[in-house]
Design a protein around this motif. Sequence first.
Motif, mmCIF file in Angstrom:
data_model
loop_
_atom_site.group_PDB
_atom_site.id
_atom_site.type_symbol
_atom_site.label_atom_id
_atom_site.label_comp_id
_atom_site.label_asym_id
_atom_site.label_seq_id
_atom_site.Cartn_x
_atom_site.Cartn_y
_atom_site.Cartn_z
ATOM 1 N N LEU A 1 0.846 -1.197 0.000
ATOM 2 C CA LEU A 1 0.000 0.000 0.000
ATOM 3 C C LEU A 1 0.877 1.242 0.000
ATOM 4 C CD1 LEU A 1 -1.656 -2.340 1.516
ATOM 5 C CD2 LEU A 1 -2.907 -0.502 2.609
ATOM 6 N N SER A 2 0.452 2.235 -0.756
ATOM 7 C CA SER A 2 1.133 3.528 -0.701
ATOM 8 C C SER A 2 0.101 4.616 -0.478
ATOM 9 C CB SER A 2 1.858 3.840 -2.016
ATOM 10 O OG SER A 2 2.853 2.897 -2.259
ATOM 11 N N THR A 3 0.503 5.595 0.307
ATOM 12 C CA THR A 3 -0.383 6.731 0.523
ATOM 13 C C THR A 3 0.391 8.028 0.360
ATOM 14 O OG1 THR A 3 -1.992 7.735 2.001
ATOM 15 C CG2 THR A 3 -0.063 6.741 3.029
ATOM 16 N N GLY A 4 -0.298 9.071 0.022
ATOM 17 C CA GLY A 4 0.324 10.376 -0.169
ATOM 18 C C GLY A 4 -0.570 11.189 -1.089
ATOM 19 N N ASP A 5 -0.966 12.371 -0.625
ATOM 20 C CA ASP A 5 -1.900 13.189 -1.404
ATOM 21 C C ASP A 5 -1.327 13.635 -2.742
ATOM 22 O OD1 ASP A 5 -4.063 13.069 0.247
ATOM 23 O OD2 ASP A 5 -3.531 14.884 1.380
ATOM 24 N N GLU A 6 -0.001 13.591 -2.860
ATOM 25 C CA GLU A 6 0.634 14.053 -4.088
ATOM 26 C C GLU A 6 0.747 12.940 -5.130
ATOM 27 O OE1 GLU A 6 2.013 12.861 -1.514
ATOM 28 O OE2 GLU A 6 4.162 12.485 -1.680
ATOM 29 N N LEU A 7 0.378 11.727 -4.766
ATOM 30 C CA LEU A 7 0.646 10.583 -5.642
ATOM 31 C C LEU A 7 -0.465 10.340 -6.649
ATOM 32 C CD1 LEU A 7 2.067 7.967 -3.096
ATOM 33 C CD2 LEU A 7 3.320 9.620 -4.508
ATOM 34 N N VAL A 8 -0.067 9.955 -7.856
ATOM 35 C CA VAL A 8 -1.000 9.426 -8.850
ATOM 36 C C VAL A 8 -0.411 8.085 -9.308
ATOM 37 C CG1 VAL A 8 -1.811 11.699 -9.620
ATOM 38 C CG2 VAL A 8 0.123 10.606 -10.799
ATOM 39 N N PRO A 9 -1.255 7.212 -9.859
ATOM 40 C CA PRO A 9 -0.715 5.939 -10.347
ATOM 41 C C PRO A 9 0.344 6.167 -11.417
ATOM 42 C CG PRO A 9 -3.127 5.875 -10.314
ATOM 43 C CD PRO A 9 -2.724 7.298 -10.039
ATOM 44 N N ALA A 10 1.265 5.214 -11.542
ATOM 45 C CA ALA A 10 2.361 5.353 -12.515
ATOM 46 C C ALA A 10 1.834 5.512 -13.932
ATOM 47 C CB ALA A 10 3.291 4.140 -12.433
ATOM 48 N N SER A 11 0.639 4.997 -14.190
ATOM 49 C CA SER A 11 0.078 5.071 -15.546
ATOM 50 C C SER A 11 -0.583 6.427 -15.832
ATOM 51 C CB SER A 11 -0.957 3.964 -15.728
ATOM 52 O OG SER A 11 -1.942 4.060 -14.703
ATOM 53 N N ALA A 12 -0.707 7.274 -14.795
ATOM 54 C CA ALA A 12 -1.411 8.558 -14.972
ATOM 55 C C ALA A 12 -0.432 9.674 -15.310
ATOM 56 C CB ALA A 12 -2.168 8.907 -13.697
ATOM 57 N N THR A 13 -0.957 10.750 -15.845
ATOM 58 C CA THR A 13 -0.150 11.946 -16.066
ATOM 59 C C THR A 13 -0.368 12.878 -14.879
ATOM 60 O OG1 THR A 13 -0.437 11.716 -18.430
ATOM 61 C CG2 THR A 13 0.281 13.880 -17.634
ATOM 62 N N PRO A 14 0.695 13.145 -14.131
ATOM 63 C CA PRO A 14 0.511 13.985 -12.942
ATOM 64 C C PRO A 14 0.070 15.400 -13.323
ATOM 65 C CG PRO A 14 2.709 12.970 -13.001
ATOM 66 C CD PRO A 14 2.088 12.738 -14.334
ATOM 67 N N ARG A 15 -0.823 15.967 -12.568
ATOM 68 C CA ARG A 15 -1.111 17.398 -12.696
ATOM 69 C C ARG A 15 0.011 18.142 -11.974
ATOM 70 N NH1 ARG A 15 -6.112 15.880 -10.668
ATOM 71 N NH2 ARG A 15 -5.612 17.065 -8.792
ATOM 72 N N PRO A 16 0.145 19.442 -12.228
ATOM 73 C CA PRO A 16 1.222 20.179 -11.534
ATOM 74 C C PRO A 16 1.164 19.927 -10.021
ATOM 75 C CG PRO A 16 0.220 21.568 -13.190
ATOM 76 C CD PRO A 16 -0.597 20.312 -13.157
ATOM 77 N N GLY A 17 2.293 19.587 -9.434
ATOM 78 C CA GLY A 17 2.362 19.345 -8.002
ATOM 79 C C GLY A 17 2.234 17.882 -7.635
ATOM 80 N N GLN A 18 1.741 17.076 -8.560
ATOM 81 C CA GLN A 18 1.616 15.645 -8.286
ATOM 82 C C GLN A 18 2.848 14.902 -8.811
ATOM 83 O OE1 GLN A 18 -2.144 14.859 -10.307
ATOM 84 N NE2 GLN A 18 -3.169 14.881 -8.319
ATOM 85 N N ILE A 19 3.049 13.711 -8.286
ATOM 86 C CA ILE A 19 4.108 12.837 -8.820
ATOM 87 C C ILE A 19 3.544 11.421 -8.907
ATOM 88 C CG2 ILE A 19 6.036 14.193 -7.901
ATOM 89 C CD1 ILE A 19 6.240 11.964 -5.715
ATOM 90 N N ARG A 20 4.227 10.611 -9.687
ATOM 91 C CA ARG A 20 3.767 9.226 -9.823
ATOM 92 C C ARG A 20 4.238 8.376 -8.649
ATOM 93 N NH1 ARG A 20 5.626 10.385 -14.984
ATOM 94 N NH2 ARG A 20 3.976 10.756 -16.516
ATOM 95 N N ASP A 21 3.417 7.414 -8.320
ATOM 96 C CA ASP A 21 3.699 6.457 -7.246
ATOM 97 C C ASP A 21 4.856 5.548 -7.650
ATOM 98 O OD1 ASP A 21 3.503 4.453 -5.263
ATOM 99 O OD2 ASP A 21 1.888 3.433 -6.354
ATOM 100 N N VAL A 22 5.910 5.539 -6.850
ATOM 101 C CA VAL A 22 7.078 4.692 -7.105
ATOM 102 C C VAL A 22 7.089 3.494 -6.164
ATOM 103 C CG1 VAL A 22 9.610 4.638 -6.884
ATOM 104 C CG2 VAL A 22 8.489 6.542 -8.076
ATOM 105 N N ASN A 23 6.770 3.749 -4.886
ATOM 106 C CA ASN A 23 6.955 2.709 -3.870
ATOM 107 C C ASN A 23 6.153 1.443 -4.119
ATOM 108 O OD1 ASN A 23 8.896 3.912 -2.324
ATOM 109 N ND2 ASN A 23 7.442 4.958 -0.972
ATOM 110 N N THR A 24 4.930 1.569 -4.625
ATOM 111 C CA THR A 24 4.144 0.363 -4.873
ATOM 112 C C THR A 24 4.910 -0.581 -5.802
ATOM 113 O OG1 THR A 24 2.091 1.573 -4.594
ATOM 114 C CG2 THR A 24 1.941 -0.514 -5.767
#
Lengths: 411, 411
Positions: free
Chosen positions: B188-211
Amino acid sequence: MREGFFRAVSTAEFTKLLRTFPPLPAENVPLDAARGRFLAGDVLAGEDLPAAGRAAMDGYAVRAAEVFGATENSPAYLDLAMDIPIGIIPDQPLPPGRCARIVTGAFLPQGADAVVMVEYTEDLGAGAIEIRRPVPPGENMLFAGEDAALGQRILAAGTRLRPQEIGMLAALGQTVVAVGRRPSVAVLSTGDELVPASATPRPGQIRDVNTHTLSAMVEAAGAEPHAFPLVPDDLPGITAALADATASHDLTLLSGGSSVGARDFTLDALRGLGADILAHGVAISPGKPTILASRAGRPVIGLPGQVTSAQVVMAVFGAPLLAHLAGDVAAFDRPVRTFPAILSRNIASKQGREDHVRVRLEPRPGELPLAHPVLGKSGLLKTLLLADGLIVIPADLEGYAGGLEVAVRPI
Amino acid sequence: MREGFFRAVSTAEFTKLLRTFPPLPAENVPLDAARGRFLAGDVLAGEDLPAAGRAAMDGYAVRAAEVFGATENSPAYLDLAMDIPIGIIPDQPLPPGRCARIVTGAFLPQGADAVVMVEYTEDLGAGAIEIRRPVPPGENMLFAGEDAALGQRILAAGTRLRPQEIGMLAALGQTVVAVGRRPSVAVLSTGDELVPASATPRPGQIRDVNTHTLSAMVEAAGAEPHAFPLVPDDLPGITAALADATASHDLTLLSGGSSVGARDFTLDALRGLGADILAHGVAISPGKPTILASRAGRPVIGLPGQVTSAQVVMAVFGAPLLAHLAGDVAAFDRPVRTFPAILSRNIASKQGREDHVRVRLEPRPGELPLAHPVLGKSGLLKTLLLADGLIVIPADLEGYAGGLEVAVRPI
């Protein structure tokens, strides 16, 4: 099978022959299935990572020049301009003379170029923040593109994907990866005395061991073993099995048989199938009666039926060949990872062959472990159970003296 | 998340807590699926291996006493009694004064107790065999039960099944094996800034790496990762995800979040679910803000959201815990396999914490490789890509001097 019947090539020559087989074509796999695979091409960053300046600590985003010289005794004072939550990019730049409260992972406002850790600050209330340490520009933050810059080569073709490479690919949004195909390996055993492991041997028969050990070694090397039914130890049987195996597998392993003419059956079957015999015998012990052939550009290795020999040949030649086929550009060049131990006694070795000696390790607190050669007759399965690793005595030496520091390759 | 908020336990104390979780129950698996698994019980031989005396070389089966003293100049002469093919047990004993032609792997006739290699013999024709070397009893043959004797313990509970153990089990006809169950691991990964690796982050977001990295590390440790969707970084979200994960998985890994307070959400969620908090903080760098809890007897590890920290904690604690759960009796006791290198420069370390420093290895012909500390800001993914291994600076030291020989743990 008799040693005098063929000229063994050196291990270096044998490896040179293995290199001539081309790596397999690439395929696209989902990122989460790519661990242990080898990149088929360079990976370039399709964007900057991070996309903008990002905090690496909790604290206050500042202009480094504005806290230059700040100390416990002579702090700097900055007004709080904003509180930056995680997950957004601040739409306002940081006004001069001010700071922004920020958490690890949040993006810095335009104008900020460093983060002062919260430990070195004090919130005095009414929007006044005391800063008690200076920071150089870039401190406690990552600049845009510092991890990966748009267009930069991040990973080279042939790189083995460890968990950290998987992580970088996730960060870049590369959820499908082009990697070398996993080799499909036909595992064949022949020998008139063999019955399947699930059968009860009649007197004089024994259960097939090599199909299981070699399949396990193929799997451990990251390839896909396909165990064939036992092959009849005669020319038609071996020919049919080799024709089938080589038509649909990237590598064919045939071990055995133990009968006197069996080695010739393998050679004759390969020749009958139009295969090129590249080597017949390699100067290694155990494992000398090994055959290397090529049919339709795909490798066939004829392994000794003796279980220990088959495993040593598989470890020394089979595993790097599988990595090479899977796209590992350094499969034959990367030094084998070994660890040091002290040899417990003298071991003699015949000159002219590379001797792979099984050793058991005895850990010793605060000292290098002792490596005890595992003695035992050729053909015993239990010598391999007792062994933790192999040591290699080069072909030009007559042995190693007890007390010598040796390099142990784990098995 | 702020370091001062909790007291870190030592790495030894943390490991002691991990040991308290019971190994998983056993299951029966087919032999060819058992590689890398740990035996749930001792394996006893159900029969003698070999079942009778068996030749380890091609040659002649003899009574050793009858060739005592044979030399080139004074050979022994024996009449050929029989030709023993592979795959049968000779039904006639060897008559005194005679020998039997035999191939590697064939069974010896009653009365024979050694094999003379074919190289040291000559077939003189008309059934006369010249023997030019003596052999001690047992030479070039295995006695009945020499590899495994009926009832003997061949493999101990907790043994990891390598290809050679798989081979011994095949030889004994054990085609189904009782092994510890593979741990099922919720990632499990949590973090308000995270999006799935397959998504395009909006400004300020980053892709989930830890999962992705943690799932790959779980898989590399021989366990089964189950990646969960990203967990909302709030108390209800974390509580729901932890309730779900801990109900159906043997280990739950939760990494993140990065927001201030997120660490408290994890603790509060665990407490709300009736979990015991066993540790909150461990004296390791990176990785200090690690949580260990137990819910319904199953472990939960709260990992730092920072990718490097999460990977170090997973390597140092997660991997041995998974081996322990899977039935490895020595999971926490076996020395970590390291290899030696020379540190290229001084590295400082804070006393009171065990420092895990990433190093890049530079091979040097004929010398130990140089270990270069991989410098780089906390939070950079690329420092892990450059690293070949970790070196550990114990908690009671202030660092290591350049030129020191260090033990590198491969990553």
